[in-house]
Write a protein that holds these residues in place. Structure first.
Motif, short mmCIF file in Angstrom:
data_model
loop_
_atom_site.label_atom_id
_atom_site.label_comp_id
_atom_site.label_asym_id
_atom_site.label_seq_id
_atom_site.Cartn_x
_atom_site.Cartn_y
_atom_site.Cartn_z
N PHE A 89 10.36 7.57 7.21
CA PHE A 89 9.31 8.10 6.33
C PHE A 89 8.49 6.98 5.70
N GLY A 90 9.09 5.80 5.56
CA GLY A 90 8.30 4.64 5.14
C GLY A 90 7.26 4.29 6.20
N ILE A 91 7.65 4.35 7.48
CA ILE A 91 6.69 4.13 8.56
C ILE A 91 5.62 5.20 8.55
N TYR A 92 6.03 6.44 8.29
CA TYR A 92 5.07 7.55 8.19
C TYR A 92 4.02 7.26 7.12
N THR A 93 4.47 6.71 5.99
CA THR A 93 3.54 6.37 4.90
C THR A 93 2.53 5.32 5.35
N LEU A 94 3.01 4.28 6.02
CA LEU A 94 2.12 3.21 6.51
C LEU A 94 1.11 3.75 7.52
N LEU A 95 1.56 4.66 8.37
CA LEU A 95 0.65 5.24 9.36
C LEU A 95 -0.41 6.10 8.67
N GLY A 96 -0.03 6.77 7.59
CA GLY A 96 -1.02 7.52 6.83
C GLY A 96 -2.08 6.62 6.23
N ILE A 97 -1.66 5.44 5.74
CA ILE A 97 -2.61 4.46 5.21
C ILE A 97 -3.53 3.96 6.32
N LEU A 98 -2.96 3.69 7.49
CA LEU A 98 -3.78 3.26 8.63
C LEU A 98 -4.81 4.32 8.99
N LYS A 99 -4.39 5.58 8.97
CA LYS A 99 -5.33 6.67 9.27
C LYS A 99 -6.43 6.75 8.22
N LEU A 100 -6.06 6.50 6.97
CA LEU A 100 -7.06 6.50 5.89
C LEU A 100 -8.11 5.42 6.15
N VAL A 101 -7.66 4.22 6.55
CA VAL A 101 -8.59 3.13 6.84
C VAL A 101 -9.52 3.51 7.99
N LEU A 102 -8.96 4.11 9.03
CA LEU A 102 -9.78 4.53 10.17
C LEU A 102 -10.80 5.59 9.75
N SER A 103 -10.41 6.47 8.84
CA SER A 103 -11.35 7.49 8.35
C SER A 103 -12.50 6.85 7.57
N LEU A 104 -12.20 5.82 6.78
CA LEU A 104 -13.24 5.13 6.02
C LEU A 104 -14.21 4.38 6.92
N MET A 105 -13.80 4.06 8.14
CA MET A 105 -14.65 3.33 9.07
C MET A 105 -15.65 4.22 9.79
N LEU A 106 -15.52 5.54 9.65
CA LEU A 106 -16.44 6.46 10.31
C LEU A 106 -17.83 6.36 9.68
N SER A 107 -18.85 6.60 10.47
CA SER A 107 -20.23 6.48 10.00
C SER A 107 -20.79 7.83 9.56
N ASP A 108 -22.02 7.80 9.05
CA ASP A 108 -22.69 9.02 8.61
C ASP A 108 -22.94 9.99 9.75
#
Length: 513
Positions: free
Chosen positions: A227-246
């Motif tokens: 579940f710690g790995i799950y948390t880190l993957l969620g953070i990675l997904k958050l970063v990828l979401s922030l990289m999306l454009s308009d």
């Protein structure tokens, strides 16, 4: 000469498998596909150990079952609400918020053992029990569960998932992708999701098994590491979401919506005489319905014609999903174990191969759809698969039964990418997220009832009946899909043929310059 022919064949294969399409796709499209891989990697990692983790906390099997049910219902409600309002609130904001909740959920599971806190975290963090149910049996030893489920390498043969992410991602990919290559992109989107789930399950299994062999390392701590790995993957997904454009956000409604409204107006005016029509126009001036005059609303707006398509598709998909729920991979695994007494190693290898075949077939389906169309590809690949599904329990010979399973798996997933592409083209771009969200919820609820029926049949010694019913329902779904939609032109194609129409501009008909 031979080298040139070989290179030419490789280039042709690259085109047929959609490699050119995915490699030349936009940066946002690649990010969305990568997000799906990361997300399903996380789901796969938690799938294997969630029920076992709850059991290690001293939670009874009955309460674990209640946990699964409450999480399923909660996820459906939350996901349905988020997909309805995602376009109004902002797709990127919704994806970022979902990723943040996903990370928070993993952290809570890693550090908290309270039953009701975990239920809430599972619902709001979209830790989906839909996948966990496939391996849930808290009385099994971990090594048995791991070798069977891990080797199968797939979360769900249907490719469905709970949560708002899938509908938002599919709607955005459809917007970013030309219709000519959309089935290619969806095929890779599906394939990457399957690969992510397989990697998550395998790596999770190896980590837990390795940690448990360490002297003095608590079992519960090994599960919490996942579940710690799950948390880190969620953070990675958050970063990828922030990289999306308009470009990922819903585009302003253009001529599609206006043309749809205009068509309704023309049909209504056709019921009036010329004089009555002129009088009506003078006495009831048309309100200004241009996009600029309409205020943005978070409420989704679905046109009458799209609602009709949505109702038909939901009814058809509900039948297909209920049939899939009758024979999910967990039940098929149990059937082969019960009837043929296959050892775990052979069983794991069997389902690993079938899932690899099923995943690769998605790319073949995209190539076929370019030649015969989306609907024919959906039906003509899914119909034989349903037939072979009904035949699986009939032989008493394991080799014949396995052959039917392989034949079924080779075509069972080939309708996924064409189905997603058809659904995206059948409604207006501004409606896609809400429509896809509704469809996903309908499929989830329909499929969740199937295992209960199969459990009753298995308990009565009629396990084989579930395969027969599932096969017949799926064949009925295919024939109904062919009857209703063969020759149907999606809205996107209709708008392309109609040509752009601006407010106040007469519509061009065939033959007009």
């Amino acid at each position: 000469m031979a080298i040139n022919i070989f290179i030419s064949l490789l280039r042709r294969l690259k085109v047929e498998l959609g490699l050119d399409s995915i490699l030349n796709s936009s940066r946002d499209t690649k990010l969305l596909c990568l997000q799906r891989f990361v997300r399903l990697f996380a789901y796969g990692a938690s799938t294997l150990i969630l029920a076992l983790y709850l059991s290690s906390l001293g939670i009874s099997d009955a309460r674990i079952g209640l946990f699964m049910t409450l999480t399923l219902m909660g996820d459906v409600v939350i996901s349905f609400g988020l997909t309805l309002f995602a376009d109004g609130l902002g797709r990127r904001k919704t994806l970022v918020a979902g990723s943040a909740l996903m990370s928070a959920s993993g952290a809570i599971f890693a550090f908290n053992g309270n039953y009701w806190v975990l239920v809430a975290a599972s619902i709001f963090g979209v830790i989906s029990p839909r996948y966990v149910l496939s391996c849930f049996n808290a009385s099994l030893e971990f090594s048995v569960v791991w070798h069977v489920v891990c080797a199968s390498g797939s979360l769900s043969a249907s490719g469905n998932e709970i949560g708002p992410f899938k509908a938002i991602e599919e709607s955005t990919i459809a917007q970013l992708t030309p219709s000519s290559i959309r089935s290619d992109i969806f095929a890779w989107y599906t394939l990457l999701g399957t690969a992510g789930s397989a990697c998550g399950i395998i790596i999770s299994g190896w980590i837990v098994e390795g940690l448990k062999k360490v002297d003095g390392f608590p079992e519960i701590r090994a599960y919490r590491m996942i579940f710690g790995i799950y948390t880190l993957l969620g953070i990675l997904k958050l970063v990828l979401s922030l990289m999306l454009s308009d470009a990922c956000e819903p585009q302003p409604e253009k001529e599609e919506r206006h043309a749809d409204v205009e068509l309704d107006t023309v049909e209504a005016e056709g019921l009036l005489s010329d004089s009555e029509s002129d009088t009506a126009k003078d006495s009831n001036p048309k309100p200004n319905t241009t996009p600029a005059s309409r205020k943005k609303s978070i409420w989704p707006s679905i046109s009458p014609s799209s609602r009709g398509i949505l109702i038909k598709l939901c009814l058809l998909f509900a039948v297909d999903s209920f049939a899939s729920g009758l024979v999910p991979q967990s039940w098929i695994t149990y059937f082969f174990t019960r009837k043929f007494a296959l050892p775990e190693g052979q069983l794991g290898t069997l389902f690993f191969v079938t899932n690899i075949i099923s995943s690769i077939s998605n790319l073949v389906a995209s190539s076929i759809s370019k030649r015969i169309g989306l609907i024919k590809t959906m039906v003509f690949t899914h119909l034989p698969s349903a037939f072979f599904l009904a035949l699986i329990p009939l032989p008493n010979n394991v080799i014949i039964a396995t052959a039917f399973l392989f034949l079924r798996s080779s075509m069972s997933s080939m309708d996924q990418a064409p189905r997603q592409a058809f659904l995206a083209a059948a409604v207006l771009p501004s409606e896609r997220t809400a429509v896809m969200g509704v469809v996903n919820v309908v499929r989830t609820l329909s499929q969740s009832g199937g295992p209960v029926v199969t459990g009753g049949l298995a308990g009565a010694g009629k396990f084989w009946v579930s395969f027969l019913i599932a096969g017949l329902l799926k064949m009925g779904y295919d024939l109904a899909m062919l009857k209703m939609f063969l020759g149907y032109k999606p809205r996107e194609e209709q708008n392309n043929e109609r040509g752009p129409t601006q407010p106040g501009e007469p519509r061009r008909t065939n033959g007009e310059a």
